[in-house]
Motif scaffolding. Structure first.
Motif, PDB file in Angstrom:
ATOM      1  N   SER A  52       0.864  -1.233  -0.046  1.00  0.00           N
ATOM      2  CA  SER A  52       0.063  -0.081   0.074  1.00  0.00           C
ATOM      3  C   SER A  52       0.830   1.353  -0.007  1.00  0.00           C
ATOM      4  O   SER A  52       1.976   1.177   0.423  1.00  0.00           O
ATOM      5  CB  SER A  52      -0.904  -0.168   1.206  1.00  0.00           C
ATOM      6  N   ALA A  98      -6.999   0.996   0.415  1.00  0.00           N
ATOM      7  CA  ALA A  98      -6.242   0.341   1.678  1.00  0.00           C
ATOM      8  C   ALA A  98      -6.152   1.202   2.883  1.00  0.00           C
ATOM      9  O   ALA A  98      -6.373   2.327   2.732  1.00  0.00           O
ATOM     10  CB  ALA A  98      -4.819   0.203   1.096  1.00  0.00           C
ATOM     11  N   PRO A  99      -6.006   0.520   4.151  1.00  0.00           N
ATOM     12  CA  PRO A  99      -5.790  -0.991   4.400  1.00  0.00           C
ATOM     13  C   PRO A  99      -7.165  -1.598   4.067  1.00  0.00           C
ATOM     14  O   PRO A  99      -7.073  -2.913   4.005  1.00  0.00           O
ATOM     15  CB  PRO A  99      -5.298  -1.098   5.741  1.00  0.00           C
TER      16      PRO A  99
END
Length: 115
Positions: free
Chosen positions: A50, A98-99
């Motif tokens: 990420s 994300a996450p």
């Protein structure tokens, strides 16, 4: 319309490299943390890397040192450079927020690592 479109997958030999791309639309891309996920046959989809809007990165242990995530906020694009590929990297790769994913899943891009 909020969507992501992934590309760049293919068949590669062990030890080889691929670069995946994901173009996002309909979101404030530069403000969002984006991630690359993957799903291997018979396994759950999981986050592998990420990057925050400012470029801070995080990696799953399984890809650390081999994969590099980057982004171009001017192009609403996030990349995944994959080096030293292993057969266990074989999966469909997706990008999303994300996450926790919050964008409708794209079609993904298939990566097959095989000799």
């Amino acid at each position: 319309q909020v969507q992501v479109v992934e590309s760049g997958g293919g068949l590669v030999q062990p030890g080889g490299s691929l670069r995946l791309s994901c173009v996002a639309s309909g979101i404030a891309f530069r403000l969002e943390t984006m991630g690359w996920y993957r799903q291997a046959p018979g396994k759950e989809r999981g986050l592998v890397a990420s990057t925050t809007g400012s470029g801070r990165t995080n990696y799953a242990d399984s890809v650390k040192g081999r994969f590099t995530i980057s982004r171009d906020n001017a192009k609403n694009t996030v990349y995944l450079q994959m080096n030293s590929l292993k057969p266990e990297d074989t999966a469909v790769y997706y990008c999303n927020g994300a996450p926790s994913p919050w964008i409708s899943w794209g079609q993904g891009t298939q990566v097959i690592v095989s000799s």
